[in-house]
Design a protein around this motif. Structure first.
Motif, mmCIF file in Angstrom:
data_model
loop_
_atom_site.group_PDB
_atom_site.id
_atom_site.type_symbol
_atom_site.label_atom_id
_atom_site.label_comp_id
_atom_site.label_asym_id
_atom_site.label_seq_id
_atom_site.Cartn_x
_atom_site.Cartn_y
_atom_site.Cartn_z
ATOM 1 N N ASP A 177 -8.285 1.398 5.666
ATOM 2 C CA ASP A 177 -6.987 1.118 4.581
ATOM 3 C C ASP A 177 -7.599 1.411 3.396
ATOM 4 O O ASP A 177 -8.897 0.526 2.890
ATOM 5 C CB ASP A 177 -6.739 -0.553 4.572
ATOM 6 C CG ASP A 177 -6.034 -0.817 3.575
ATOM 7 O OD1 ASP A 177 -5.264 0.569 2.734
ATOM 8 O OD2 ASP A 177 -5.394 -1.841 3.968
ATOM 9 N N GLU A 178 -7.274 3.339 3.005
ATOM 10 C CA GLU A 178 -8.056 3.636 2.211
ATOM 11 C C GLU A 178 -7.373 2.653 0.554
ATOM 12 O O GLU A 178 -8.026 3.007 -0.022
ATOM 13 C CB GLU A 178 -7.185 4.795 1.858
ATOM 14 C CG GLU A 178 -7.553 5.737 0.476
ATOM 15 C CD GLU A 178 -9.009 6.091 0.976
ATOM 16 O OE1 GLU A 178 -9.772 6.807 -0.113
ATOM 17 O OE2 GLU A 178 -10.150 6.203 2.384
ATOM 18 N N SER A 179 -6.283 2.198 0.595
ATOM 19 C CA SER A 179 -6.027 1.166 -0.675
ATOM 20 C C SER A 179 -7.048 0.187 -1.003
ATOM 21 O O SER A 179 -7.059 -0.248 -2.019
ATOM 22 C CB SER A 179 -4.878 0.581 -0.607
ATOM 23 O OG SER A 179 -4.544 -0.707 0.260
ATOM 24 N N LEU A 180 -7.642 -0.127 -0.236
ATOM 25 C CA LEU A 180 -9.154 -0.641 -0.560
ATOM 26 C C LEU A 180 -10.072 -0.301 -1.018
ATOM 27 O O LEU A 180 -10.769 -1.443 -1.788
ATOM 28 C CB LEU A 180 -9.374 -1.882 0.706
ATOM 29 C CG LEU A 180 -9.131 -2.242 1.888
ATOM 30 C CD1 LEU A 180 -9.601 -2.892 3.057
ATOM 31 C CD2 LEU A 180 -8.540 -3.656 1.453
ATOM 32 N N ARG A 181 -9.985 0.981 -1.649
ATOM 33 C CA ARG A 181 -11.163 1.010 -2.645
ATOM 34 C C ARG A 181 -10.531 0.928 -3.954
ATOM 35 O O ARG A 181 -11.664 0.785 -4.793
ATOM 36 C CB ARG A 181 -10.828 2.956 -2.709
ATOM 37 C CG ARG A 181 -10.999 3.584 -1.541
ATOM 38 C CD ARG A 181 -11.606 4.909 -1.756
ATOM 39 N NE ARG A 181 -12.279 5.703 -0.444
ATOM 40 C CZ ARG A 181 -13.305 5.187 0.434
ATOM 41 N NH1 ARG A 181 -13.545 4.871 -0.941
ATOM 42 N NH2 ARG A 181 -13.903 5.535 1.229
ATOM 43 N N SER A 182 -9.246 0.147 -4.360
ATOM 44 C CA SER A 182 -9.381 -0.301 -5.231
ATOM 45 C C SER A 182 -10.118 -1.416 -5.348
ATOM 46 O O SER A 182 -9.949 -2.372 -7.174
ATOM 47 C CB SER A 182 -7.263 -0.628 -5.616
ATOM 48 O OG SER A 182 -7.526 -1.286 -4.544
ATOM 49 N N LEU A 183 -11.066 -2.121 -4.573
ATOM 50 C CA LEU A 183 -11.708 -3.406 -4.563
ATOM 51 C C LEU A 183 -12.990 -3.030 -4.845
ATOM 52 O O LEU A 183 -13.561 -4.506 -5.138
ATOM 53 C CB LEU A 183 -11.527 -4.554 -3.419
ATOM 54 C CG LEU A 183 -9.587 -4.667 -3.174
ATOM 55 C CD1 LEU A 183 -9.860 -5.469 -1.440
ATOM 56 C CD2 LEU A 183 -8.795 -5.746 -3.867
ATOM 57 N N VAL A 184 -12.963 -1.438 -4.980
ATOM 58 C CA VAL A 184 -15.058 -1.705 -5.128
ATOM 59 C C VAL A 184 -15.396 -2.401 -6.519
ATOM 60 O O VAL A 184 -16.000 -3.108 -6.478
ATOM 61 C CB VAL A 184 -15.082 0.138 -4.693
ATOM 62 C CG1 VAL A 184 -16.726 -0.163 -5.433
ATOM 63 C CG2 VAL A 184 -14.615 0.136 -3.446
ATOM 64 N N PRO A 185 -14.430 -1.596 -7.579
ATOM 65 C CA PRO A 185 -14.958 -2.131 -8.891
ATOM 66 C C PRO A 185 -15.373 -3.624 -8.699
ATOM 67 O O PRO A 185 -16.014 -4.260 -9.856
ATOM 68 C CB PRO A 185 -13.359 -1.424 -9.633
ATOM 69 C CG PRO A 185 -12.604 -0.700 -8.943
ATOM 70 C CD PRO A 185 -13.125 -0.820 -7.870
ATOM 71 N N ARG A 186 -14.116 -4.251 -8.448
ATOM 72 C CA ARG A 186 -14.854 -6.040 -8.242
ATOM 73 C C ARG A 186 -15.579 -6.155 -7.582
ATOM 74 O O ARG A 186 -16.375 -7.319 -8.880
ATOM 75 C CB ARG A 186 -13.925 -6.115 -7.743
ATOM 76 C CG ARG A 186 -13.183 -7.801 -7.874
ATOM 77 C CD ARG A 186 -12.670 -8.370 -7.062
ATOM 78 N NE ARG A 186 -10.761 -7.981 -7.363
ATOM 79 C CZ ARG A 186 -9.928 -8.895 -8.108
ATOM 80 N NH1 ARG A 186 -10.481 -10.768 -8.511
ATOM 81 N NH2 ARG A 186 -8.846 -8.860 -8.750
#
Length: 228
Positions: free
Chosen positions: A189-198
């Motif tokens: 799920d590529e959208s999970l990359r948005s969690l990396v900064p968190r």
């Protein structure tokens, strides 16, 4: 919202096993994450919420039936919220215990539209000794590494979430498991990359709080690599 101790969680889960047996429902496979998981491990004294993940909409319906059906002298949880959609992934419901006031949150496969209870997490989950005899309400504790990942990705920056992460780090974690699991979820799920900064932010706070931990340094290096 009131807190619930390890002893009370054990007592409530035994009552739910009794209720499930009386209702003669199909067995529920319940995966415990969050503060309830840590309380059962003895890593925190109490938690305000019990968070569980189920594997299908059918299991979700069974859980609703278990929590909401009235039976004399057995717990009836009060539903506060239920997701409106009918597809399985990410369905959720929030309950309150009518007497003790703690929250009971139920998710299907995905937690807060963020991380998934993946196929690789399931074999790492263990049945606690207190619930080995359960036949209808089967409890699985998601691994410490997977709890660390869930909390890093979904926490709301509350101080108690940071304290939970510190408690997990102090037990000793296999950070390679954490890295592999995150990589596995990102690949699906590529959208999970948005969690990396968190997650980077949580790890940075941890390193400020507890100093140099080799595994955290390795995890931070990996997170920075994939965030480029």
């Amino acid at each position: 919202m009131s807190a619930v101790t390890r002893g009370k969680i054990i007592s409530e889960f035994h009552l739910l096993e009794k209720k499930a047996k009386l209702l003669n429902i199909e067995p529920l496979e319940v995966y415990l994450i969050g503060g309830g998981n840590l309380a059962l491990r003895g890593l925190k004294s109490a938690t305000k919420d019990i968070d569980v993940v189920l594997l299908s909409r059918k299991q979700f319906s069974l859980m609703q039936n278990l929590l909401e059906t009235p039976l004399s002298k057995l717990p009836i949880y009060v539903r506060q919220y239920r997701s409106q959609w009918d597809y399985d992934l990410g369905m959720s419901a929030k309950y309150l215990h009518p007497l003790y006031g703690f929250g009971f949150d139920v998710f299907v496969k995905r937690v807060l539209n963020k991380l998934y209870l993946s196929d690789s997490m399931i074999p790492r989950a263990k049945v606690p000794r207190d619930f080995e005899y359960h036949e209808f309400f089967k409890i699985h504790l998601v691994s410490k590494e997977d709890i660390f990942l869930f909390k890093s990705a979904t926490s709301m920056e509350r101080m108690r979430d940071i304290e939970d992460l510190i408690a997990l780090v102090e037990t000793g974690l296999d950070y390679e498991v954490i890295i592999r699991e995150l990589g596995n979820q990102l690949s699906k799920d590529e959208s999970l990359r948005s969690l990396v900064p968190r997650i980077i932010n949580r790890v940075d706070i941890l390193m400020q709080q507890i100093g140099t931990v080799r595994g955290l340094i390795r995890l931070m290096q990996y997170l920075k690599e994939i965030s480029r």
